[in-house]
Design an enzyme around this catalytic site. Structure first.
Site, PDB file in Angstrom:
ATOM      1  N   SER A  54       0.825  -1.211   0.000  1.00  0.00           N
ATOM      2  CA  SER A  54       0.000   0.000   0.000  1.00  0.00           C
ATOM      3  C   SER A  54       0.856   1.256   0.000  1.00  0.00           C
ATOM      4  O   SER A  54       1.786   1.377   0.804  1.00  0.00           O
ATOM      5  CB  SER A  54      -0.927   0.035   1.213  1.00  0.00           C
ATOM      6  N   THR A  59       7.354   2.485   4.103  1.00  0.00           N
ATOM      7  CA  THR A  59       8.302   1.744   3.270  1.00  0.00           C
ATOM      8  C   THR A  59       7.843   1.732   1.814  1.00  0.00           C
ATOM      9  O   THR A  59       8.663   1.905   0.894  1.00  0.00           O
ATOM     10  CB  THR A  59       8.480   0.318   3.794  1.00  0.00           C
ATOM     11  N   CYS A  60       6.545   1.557   1.586  1.00  0.00           N
ATOM     12  CA  CYS A  60       6.020   1.532   0.218  1.00  0.00           C
ATOM     13  C   CYS A  60       6.220   2.896  -0.447  1.00  0.00           C
ATOM     14  O   CYS A  60       6.676   2.981  -1.596  1.00  0.00           O
ATOM     15  CB  CYS A  60       4.545   1.157   0.211  1.00  0.00           C
ATOM     16  N   ALA A  61       5.883   3.948   0.279  1.00  0.00           N
ATOM     17  CA  ALA A  61       6.058   5.304  -0.251  1.00  0.00           C
ATOM     18  C   ALA A  61       7.528   5.572  -0.561  1.00  0.00           C
ATOM     19  O   ALA A  61       7.855   6.154  -1.600  1.00  0.00           O
ATOM     20  CB  ALA A  61       5.516   6.324   0.746  1.00  0.00           C
ATOM     21  N   SER A  63       9.809   3.414  -1.406  1.00  0.00           N
ATOM     22  CA  SER A  63      10.237   2.671  -2.595  1.00  0.00           C
ATOM     23  C   SER A  63       9.850   3.429  -3.867  1.00  0.00           C
ATOM     24  O   SER A  63      10.619   3.480  -4.834  1.00  0.00           O
ATOM     25  CB  SER A  63       9.676   1.246  -2.613  1.00  0.00           C
TER      26      SER A  63
END
Length: 168
Positions: A54, A59-61, A63
């Site tokens: 999400s 961490t997703c942001a 990446s």
């Protein structure tokens, strides 16, 4: 089935990532404008699939930010950032962050993407979301590199992903 972790706790996935040398499975995913894109739309370009649970997690942001910066200078390469987030959330994030060098795609309508790539989480609190992984494809859609991140809270190995593109 593979086992990954969330903060050290085991989580099962629906399978294994495609093998290096395999033709990547086709997909149809949704753009932020609610259009559709398929793998065939990227034929002739090298592709980095940055897949994550999400956009609304740190961490997703990160990446997406990292690939936006790192891959922006690499010729004939597209970075596709894929999650099950609604396209509106992806567009909001990119607008707020000034993200312009990657393409956001949503698997929210796809019943096959996570299954075909072996990355649906099938247990744990993030069940049904996509696991964090990177898959690199050559100009013909052949897999040249994969990384299933062992713990969802960890970032992928950006250097190895980019090396797989640069060494082709």
């Amino acid at each position: 089935m593979s086992t990954i972790k969330l903060k050290g706790n085991p989580i099962e996935t629906s399978g294994s990532l495609p093998n290096v040398g395999d033709k990547a499975p086709n997909f149809t995913l949704t753009t932020p404008e609610m259009g559709s894109k398929t793998l065939a739309d990227y034929k002739g370009s090298r592709v980095i699939l940055n897949i994550f649970p999400s956009i609304d997690t740190g961490t997703c942001a990160q990446s997406v930010r990292s690939f936006n910066t790192e891959a922006s200078e690499i010729e004939n390469t597209k970075v596709l950032c894929i999650s099950k987030d609604l396209p509106f959330a992806q567009a909001r994030f990119c607008g707020a962050e000034g993200i312009k060098n990657v393409e956001m795609l949503s698997a929210f309508k796809s019943n096959t993407f996570g299954k075909d790539y072996g990355l649906n989480m099938t247990s744990g609190p993030l069940e049904t979301l996509l696991s964090r992984c990177v898959i690199v494809l050559d100009e013909n859609g052949v897999v040249t590199y994969t990384e299933q991140v062992s713990d969802i809270v960890d970032e992928p190995n950006y250097k190895a992903s980019l090396s797989a593109i640069l060494n082709k």
